[in-house]
Structure formats: C-alpha cells, structure tokens
Design an enzyme around this catalytic site. Structure first.
Site, PDB file in Angstrom:
ATOM      1  N   ASN A   1     -49.620 -36.806   5.947  1.00 27.45           N
ATOM      2  CA  ASN A   1     -50.507 -37.134   4.821  1.00 27.45           C
ATOM      3  C   ASN A   1     -50.176 -38.487   4.180  1.00 27.45           C
ATOM      4  OD1 ASN A   1     -48.168 -36.187   3.615  1.00 27.45           O
ATOM      5  ND2 ASN A   1     -49.237 -35.193   1.936  1.00 27.45           N
TER       6      ASN A   1
ATOM      7  N   GLU B   1     -38.447 -31.618   1.215  1.00 22.84           N
ATOM      8  CA  GLU B   1     -39.554 -31.855   0.274  1.00 22.84           C
ATOM      9  C   GLU B   1     -40.727 -31.049   0.832  1.00 22.84           C
ATOM     10  OE1 GLU B   1     -40.269 -33.189  -2.533  1.00 22.84           O
ATOM     11  OE2 GLU B   1     -42.385 -32.875  -2.085  1.00 22.84           O
TER      12      GLU B   1
ATOM     13  N   CYS C   1     -49.047 -33.197  -1.250  1.00 15.11           N
ATOM     14  CA  CYS C   1     -48.128 -32.184  -1.796  1.00 15.11           C
ATOM     15  C   CYS C   1     -48.361 -32.061  -3.292  1.00 15.11           C
ATOM     16  CB  CYS C   1     -46.681 -32.568  -1.591  1.00 15.11           C
ATOM     17  SG  CYS C   1     -46.324 -33.315  -0.039  1.00 15.11           S
TER      18      CYS C   1
ATOM     19  N   GLU D   1     -36.293 -37.832  -3.567  1.00 14.21           N
ATOM     20  CA  GLU D   1     -36.379 -39.089  -2.839  1.00 14.21           C
ATOM     21  C   GLU D   1     -36.953 -40.166  -3.747  1.00 14.21           C
ATOM     22  OE1 GLU D   1     -38.279 -38.487   0.908  1.00 14.21           O
ATOM     23  OE2 GLU D   1     -39.707 -37.086   0.080  1.00 14.21           O
TER      24      GLU D   1
HETATM   25  C1  UN1 Z   1     -47.635 -36.397  -1.668  1.00 20.47           C
HETATM   26  O1  UN1 Z   1     -48.164 -35.858  -2.633  1.00 20.47           O
HETATM   27  O2  UN1 Z   1     -47.681 -35.830  -0.573  1.00 20.47           O
HETATM   28  O3  UN1 Z   1     -47.572 -39.443  -6.059  1.00 20.47           O
HETATM   29  C2  UN1 Z   1     -46.993 -37.721  -1.800  1.00 20.47           C
HETATM   30  C3  UN1 Z   1     -48.417 -39.795  -5.257  1.00 20.47           C
HETATM   31  C4  UN1 Z   1     -48.022 -40.637  -4.081  1.00 20.47           C
HETATM   32  C5  UN1 Z   1     -47.164 -39.869  -3.127  1.00 20.47           C
HETATM   33  C6  UN1 Z   1     -47.648 -38.472  -2.914  1.00 20.47           C
HETATM   34  N1  UN1 Z   1     -47.364 -41.800  -4.560  1.00 20.47           N
HETATM   35  O4  UN1 Z   1     -49.578 -39.472  -5.394  1.00 20.47           O
END
Ligand code: UN1
Length: 496
Positions: free
Chosen positions: A152, A250, A284, A465
């Site tokens: 993703n 994660e 995520c 991270e």
């Molecule tokens: C993720 O949600 O899979 O915070 C990563 C964000 C991005 C990274 C997301 N900078 O929306």
C-alpha cells in the site's frame, strides 16, 4: 513484451535460481502488464543474506556522517526521478497519482531526515560515581536487517525501514510485496546510482512462503522489520522468538474519527472522505469507522454520503480521478465479501455503494464502490474487522465518553481522530484514546516522517518506525566505562 526485472544481490542484478517468474499487472487495467519479476526461493534469499553479511564487515565501519551523506544523495536522486517513480507506482498499485507522488515524497523526506541523523545518533555521557572514570552510551548496529514490506506504500515503507537501518550501519535484505515489486526495484536502482557499496542493500522478489519465510527464519538476520497483516506479524514474531532475534511489527488498524456536536461538520466530512476513501481505504491508518454525536448525526451522514457518491473512481493516472482500484482481484473480493457481510450478516444500513463497479473500463480492473454503512454498532463484524478497502462504517454516539469508549473498542490501536472546537474535549481524547497516533481536527491519516509511527495493542509490538525512534529498532545500546585512575575501582563498593 514487458520488461523482466531481476533480484538485486551483492550489487548485481540476478535471475532467480528457480528460473521461475511472476507477472505484475495494473489493477486499473489488467491488460497492462507492468513487468515480469523473479519468483525466487530460499536459495536466492540465502545468497542475499550472505552478500549482506559480507558487506556488513565494511559498512559498519563507514563513518555514520558518510553513510548519511549517501542517504542525502538518495533523497536527491529520488526527487529527480519522483515523477517517473510515482507514475510507475500508480501503474502497479492503483492509487491515484497525487498519492503516489506523496508516497515517493515520504521516501525523500525520510532520506533527508536520516541524512542528518548520521551526524547525530546521540548517545549519552554521564558522570561516574568514581573519580577519574568516564562513561558514555552509544548506538551500535545489529548486522543484517530483513525487511518485509506491504503494497500500500510501495516506496515510503521500504524507506521507513531501510534508511534508518543503513544509517545505523546495518546492511539490508528486502522482500517487497508481490503486487508492488517495481517500486522497490526503482529504490534499489537509486541506491545503485548513488554508489552504495555492493551487498549493502539487497532485494529478493517472490512469495511470502518462498522468500519471506526463509528471510525471517535465517539466524544471520538479526532484526526483521515487517509491515502487514496481524497473522503474518505473529508468524514473524514466533520465527524470531526462539533465537531472541529482534523484530519490529507494524500491523492492522481499525481507526476511528470521532465527530462531536460542536465540530465543524464540513471539515469533518472532508476528513472522513480523505481518511476513508484515500488510497481506496487501503491504509493501515484508514478511517474505517466514523463515530458521530447523535445531535449532528443526520447532518454529517447526509453530507458524507453525498460526497462519497460524487467521488470519481477510475485509473489513478488520470489527474481528475479521486479513487483508484483495489490492488488485486483477491483484495477486491475480500472487500466485496465485507460489503455482503455488512448488508446481510450485520444488517447495517447501506447508504451508498455496496458492490463492484462494472461496465466499460471498469471491467478491466478491480474497482469497488465507495461504500458507507450507517447505524453500525459495536459487535458487528464491519465494526470490528479491518477491511482494507472502500468501506466506512458510521456509528452514532451519545457524548464524548461514549465516543471514546467505542473508539477504543477494538483489538487494534494505530490511529484515531477527533473533530471538535472544544479544547477540553480534544485533550481528554488525546489522553484517553489508546492509539499510537492521534489527530485533532484532521483525519486519521497524514503522518509526517519526523514523528514516530506505529500503534498499540495488536497493531504493533512496542516499536515505532520513522521519527528518531526508528533508531531503536535498528541499533542496540552499548554502555562504555573508561577508568583512567590507574587502580582498581569497584562500583557500588568503593564509593560508599
Ligand atoms: C499506512 O497507513 O499504511 O500517515 C501508512 C499516512 C502516511 C503513511 C500511512 N504518511 O497517511
């Protein structure tokens, strides 16, 4: 004929020993073959780990500011190639071009941040309890670091992991997601063009079973950093446990936006649209639940549905498209199943969407409708399970306490948000919501690289991270005592 891409091992582009390959197709148009990649095996992983172990002997001795300079150049090179990398990322992954540019930018940000860390990586000096004794703590690298990354965020997440690992003096073996290997090939090319020594970064493409499993179980891999599902994360954790090798995990999320009765409703709708349907809900941190105060429930819901229905779904390479396809057929089918569960098992109120988009160009891709269920309650499957697609549940609440209780009613703890004009509400939520990331008057997505990223409960295993905290994943502490008294000095004894 599509390009064939090879593994990157010991500074060379190599075919897999298996002689097998797999196809990578554009999820917005499956006639478009993006590339052919190596379907590698344990033998290739073994070669990559050997190369990384060999390269580690020298890389750990390169001064950290020098390693940082190389990473700075990586950032510059990524910037130079940003458009090309982003276009290819949309082609292989499907998310809209504005977002893939953001993804590439996140890797650039990470490179710049950690280039500076090469000159910091602070340890401590402390006074000793003895005379004529000096003491300090310093970070030391672990050795070979393994990375297993998701589709993703095809370049941002590899950067979150590799860049801090490298500045600390580790060498890397990465297994990219099978849906998005091209973005990691592009990342490897950037490292190569910036003159990284052979073996310092290595990439092996292939399945979780044939590449991920041998990578996580190899005893020479001292730390495994994984982003993906909770089930595989548990497997990584178990694989590392018996040898006490480190792992950083994660995993999933079931993130909620809370909309209070004093919220700016249009702003909250903006946030719910962006957080719920950005990246087709495949983050995520996606806002898959929106918990709305009963006093503004109807107003919010009407506006939210209207906006979702107006979203333009299509090929993410077209600038005007708001939402791309699901990454693959199987991901689309999972999302469609959740839509059916919402309708038939949970019997939630379907407000819009609820199925696959078909007809015309849609038939060549894996497109799902922006879908909203209303009146969703705790206990329903769509309230509880991570969907990773274009489905948002709207949940009514009575007050702030009820909202916080519902927000926390999940096995995950990645991100959450509150929309309110009341500073007391905001601070109460900041204190009482148990997630690793929290937003006030902004959606659940949009983390910046210089703050720690990660979550509580089943989302993670206590690590973070990005931020300066990623150093803790990729280094260990060494405490050093230097006694220049010329005599035996016994701590805890001679100074009493
Ligand atoms: C993720 O949600 O899979 O915070 C990563 C964000 C991005 C990274 C997301 N900078 O929306």
């Amino acid at each position: 004929m599509a390009d064939v891409y090879r593994n990157f091992i010991g500074g060379r582009w190599l075919e897999s020993k298996t002689g097998e390959t797999f196809e990578n197709r554009n999820p917005a148009n499956t006639d478009d073959l993006v590339g052919i990649f190596q379907d590698s095996s344990a033998e290739d992983v073994d070669a990559a780990i050997s190369a990384a172990a060999e390269a580690y002997k020298k890389w750990r001795l390169v001064p950290a500011p020098k390693r940082g300079e190389l990473l700075y150049n990586v950032g510059l090179k990524l910037l130079e190639k940003k458009e090309e990398i982003s276009q290819q990322m949309t082609r292989e992954m499907g998310k809209v071009i504005k977002e893939t540019r953001g993804d590439t930018q996140e890797a650039i940000d990470m490179s710049y941040l950690y280039a500076g860390e090469g000159r910091r990586m602070f340890g401590h000096t402390t006074p000793s309890e003895m005379e004529n004794k000096f003491q300090m703590s310093m970070r030391i690298p672990l050795g070979v670091a393994g990375m297993i990354t998701p589709w993703n965020f095809p370049i941002a997440i590899p950067a979150w992991k590799m860049i801090p690992a490298l500045v600390c003096g580790n060498t890397c073996v990465i297994k990219p997601a099978t849906y998005t290997p091209l973005s990691v090939v592009n990342f490897m090319k950037v490292f190569e063009e910036c003159g990284i020594p052979p073996g310092v970064v290595n990439m092996v493409t292939g399945s979780g079973k044939n590449v991920g499993e041998p990578l996580m179980t190899d005893k020479r891999v001292m730390v495994v950093s994984f982003t993906g599902s909770t089930d595989i994360g548990r497997r990584v954790s178990e694989a590392c446990a018996s040898d006490f090798r480190h792992c950083h995990l994660e995993m999933g999320g079931k993130n909620a936006i809370m909309v209070m009765d004093d919220a700016k409703i249009d702003l909250a709708v903006d946030g719910a649209i962006w957080g719920g349907f950005g990246t087709t809900g495949q983050r995520c941190t996606a806002a898959s639940r929106v918990i709305v105060h009963k006093k503004v429930y109807k107003e919010f819901l009407d506006k939210f549905v209207q906006r979702a229905e107006a979203l333009k779904v299509g090929n993410g390479l077209e600038e005007s498209v708001d939402m791309g396809p699901a990454v693959s057929e199987s991901q689309m089918n999972t999302v469609l199943e959740y839509m059916e569960i919402g309708k038939n098992t949970d019997k939630a109120r379907l407000m819009c969407g609820g199925g696959r988009l078909t007809g015309g160009d849609y038939d060549n891709g894996w497109f799902t409708e922006p879908t909203i269920f209303a009146d969703v309650e705790p206990g329903m499957i769509i309230f509880k399970e991570e969907i990773f697609g274009s489905v948002v549940s709207v949940i009514p609440c009575d007050d702030l306490d009820d909202a916080i209780q519902k927000c926390n009613d999940t096995i995950y703890g990645l991100s959450a948000a509150i929309y309110t004009q009341d500073v007391n509400n905001a601070f109460k939520a900041i204190r009482d919501v148990y997630t690793g990331i929290f937003y006030v008057n902004a959606s659940t997505i949009g983390a910046e690289v210089h703050l720690p990223f990660g979550g509580t409960k089943h989302t993670g295993n206590g690590h973070r991270e990005a931020g300066v905290q990623a150093l803790d994943v990729f280094s260990e502490w060494r405490s050093v005592y230097v006694d220049f008294s010329g005599k035996l000095q016994r701590a805890q004894i001679d100074n009493q």
